[in-house]
Design an enzyme around this catalytic site. Structure first.
Site, PDB file in Angstrom:
ATOM      1  N   ALA A 165      13.620 -27.383 -36.047  1.00  0.00           N
ATOM      2  CA  ALA A 165      14.476 -27.790 -34.934  1.00  0.00           C
ATOM      3  C   ALA A 165      15.919 -27.384 -35.176  1.00  0.00           C
ATOM      4  O   ALA A 165      16.630 -26.950 -34.255  1.00  0.00           O
ATOM      5  CB  ALA A 165      14.376 -29.294 -34.725  1.00  0.00           C
ATOM      6  N   TYR A 166      16.375 -27.520 -36.415  1.00  0.00           N
ATOM      7  CA  TYR A 166      17.744 -27.133 -36.748  1.00  0.00           C
ATOM      8  C   TYR A 166      17.932 -25.633 -36.571  1.00  0.00           C
ATOM      9  O   TYR A 166      18.911 -25.186 -35.952  1.00  0.00           O
ATOM     10  CB  TYR A 166      18.046 -27.547 -38.187  1.00  0.00           C
ATOM     11  CG  TYR A 166      19.419 -27.151 -38.681  1.00  0.00           C
ATOM     12  CD1 TYR A 166      20.562 -27.744 -38.153  1.00  0.00           C
ATOM     13  CD2 TYR A 166      19.575 -26.198 -39.690  1.00  0.00           C
ATOM     14  CE1 TYR A 166      21.829 -27.390 -38.610  1.00  0.00           C
ATOM     15  CE2 TYR A 166      20.832 -25.846 -40.149  1.00  0.00           C
ATOM     16  CZ  TYR A 166      21.947 -26.439 -39.611  1.00  0.00           C
ATOM     17  OH  TYR A 166      23.200 -26.086 -40.068  1.00  0.00           O
ATOM     18  N   ALA A 167      17.002 -24.846 -37.091  1.00  0.00           N
ATOM     19  CA  ALA A 167      17.107 -23.389 -36.953  1.00  0.00           C
ATOM     20  C   ALA A 167      17.040 -22.979 -35.481  1.00  0.00           C
ATOM     21  O   ALA A 167      17.713 -22.031 -35.059  1.00  0.00           O
ATOM     22  CB  ALA A 167      15.999 -22.702 -37.748  1.00  0.00           C
ATOM     23  N   SER A 184      18.193 -24.681 -32.968  1.00  0.00           N
ATOM     24  CA  SER A 184      19.510 -24.938 -32.385  1.00  0.00           C
ATOM     25  C   SER A 184      20.508 -23.856 -32.783  1.00  0.00           C
ATOM     26  O   SER A 184      21.350 -23.435 -31.980  1.00  0.00           O
ATOM     27  CB  SER A 184      20.020 -26.330 -32.794  1.00  0.00           C
ATOM     28  OG  SER A 184      20.435 -26.374 -34.146  1.00  0.00           O
ATOM     29  N   LYS A 185      20.400 -23.386 -34.023  1.00  0.00           N
ATOM     30  CA  LYS A 185      21.330 -22.361 -34.484  1.00  0.00           C
ATOM     31  C   LYS A 185      20.957 -20.980 -33.942  1.00  0.00           C
ATOM     32  O   LYS A 185      21.828 -20.113 -33.789  1.00  0.00           O
ATOM     33  CB  LYS A 185      21.380 -22.353 -36.008  1.00  0.00           C
ATOM     34  CG  LYS A 185      21.997 -23.629 -36.588  1.00  0.00           C
ATOM     35  CD  LYS A 185      23.419 -23.859 -36.075  1.00  0.00           C
ATOM     36  CE  LYS A 185      24.121 -24.993 -36.789  1.00  0.00           C
ATOM     37  NZ  LYS A 185      25.522 -25.160 -36.367  1.00  0.00           N
TER      38      LYS A 185
END
Length: 247
Positions: A155-157, A159-160
């Site tokens: 999920a973090y990747a 967003s990035k």
């Protein structure tokens, strides 16, 4: 060779009260920038960072606001312009990282992270695109995990990955305005955000992944960011992976 002078240039740094953001603020102040140190909630820390710069002979103020709130951030931009006469550089280090396998991630956590990382970057980039002076720079923050694809970072990747897309497209949309737009994508960096919840064995393993065999330091990331903010005028529309040589 670029002859861009950094003395007296004005930078607004979101998330500038701690971690990589603070290292960026301190590096820019040392190079002669006037700095607006942004915070989301920790005003005392932002005030302390600003006071340290002023005590050393520099110029800095603290400005607050939720990066995903366009009205709050418009006020932060207004305060920076009122204090220093304009804005030349906007650096968006503010972000949230929540780690979990995709199959079990709480969707409220997903929404909270994406609100800050995606909407927040969009809001700040939109304001910067309309207010940064010619000869300026917009610098967003991604992550090397968009390439390394480590488990629990899905999920973090994601967003990035959105940050990278916005960055590259905005650089092309600002044709003719003499404003560069890039993103810095750090690898494992020894900040409290990165170290939190990791045991010593995990940290040692990650430190051995880059060919330089150490974790990045906030100052390493600040150095690359300062280059893009000042002398790196021919770097535009790029994702700069600052990770010691990780794949």
């Amino acid at each position: 060779m670029s002859t861009t002078s950094t003395t007296g240039r004005v930078a607004l740094v979101t998330g500038g009260s701690g971690g990589i953001g603070q290292a960026v603020v301190e590096r820019l102040a040392a190079e002669g920038y006037f700095v607006a140190v942004h915070y989301a909630s920790n005003k005392a820390q932002a005030d302390a960072v600003s006071a340290k710069i002023v005590e050393a002979g520099g110029k800095a103020i603290a400005v607050g606001g939720d990066v995903a709130d366009e009205h709050a951030m418009e006020t932060a931009f207004d305060e920076a312009e009122a204090a220093f006469g304009g804005i030349d550089v906007v650096i968006n280090t503010a972000g949230i990282m929540a780690l979990s396998p995709i199959t079990t991630l709480n969707l409220d956590t997903l929404d909270r992270m994406h609100r800050t990382n995606i909407r927040g970057t969009f809001v700040v980039s939109q304001l910067a695109a309309n207010r940064v002076r010619p000869g300026g720079a917009i610098i967003n923050f991604s992550t090397s995990v968009t390439r390394t694809q480590m488990p629990t970072y899905g999920a973090y990747a994601a967003s990035k990955g959105a940050v990278e897309a916005m960055t590259m497209i905005l650089a092309r949309e600002l044709r003719g305005k003499d404003i560069t737009v890039n993103a810095v994508a750090p690898g494992p960096t020894a900040t409290s955000l990165f170290l939190e919840g990791k045991d010593e064995a995990t940290i040692e393993h990650l430190a051995k992944v880059p060919p330089l065999e150490r974790l990045g330091q906030p100052d390493d990331i600040a150095e690359a960011t300062a280059f893009l903010a000042g002398p790196g005028r021919w770097v535009n529309g790029q994702i700069v992976f600052t990770n010691g040589g990780m794949a």
